[in-house]
Design a protein around this motif. Sequence first.
Motif: not given
Length: 138
Positions: A34-48
Amino acid sequence: TDYTDSAVFDKVYHWVENDIKKVPVRCGDTPGFIVNRLLVPSLMQAMSMVDRDDASVKDIDLSMKLGAGHPMGPLHLADYIGLDTCLFIVEGWVEKFPNEPAFIIPKCLKEKVDAGDLGRKTGKGFYVWDGEKRGDPV
């Protein structure tokens, strides 16, 4: 998962809840649970957003702190986790789930890791670090 007997799961769930007094959750077999499935893509979106020059590192992090109530922004968090760790996670997900649009590798992440700028652990990532103390954006 499909391979875990429901009686075993229930026993572990109750042990976590009753014996060690933690809060268990149920989750299917998804990358990062749950946590990393939501967290990691949001980090990638910030980097994008950084890659597209949509907003500055400072403004992205400040917006998520003030607008979403997060204790730190996503780029600050990525630096804290380690940019190499973030890249390792998302590269594995991209390889294993190539058709998942949430799993992307931002250009700035790859460039920083290739340059050895891994965040807090090396003193430089999206921010300059002095030990545990975060400084200004790079």
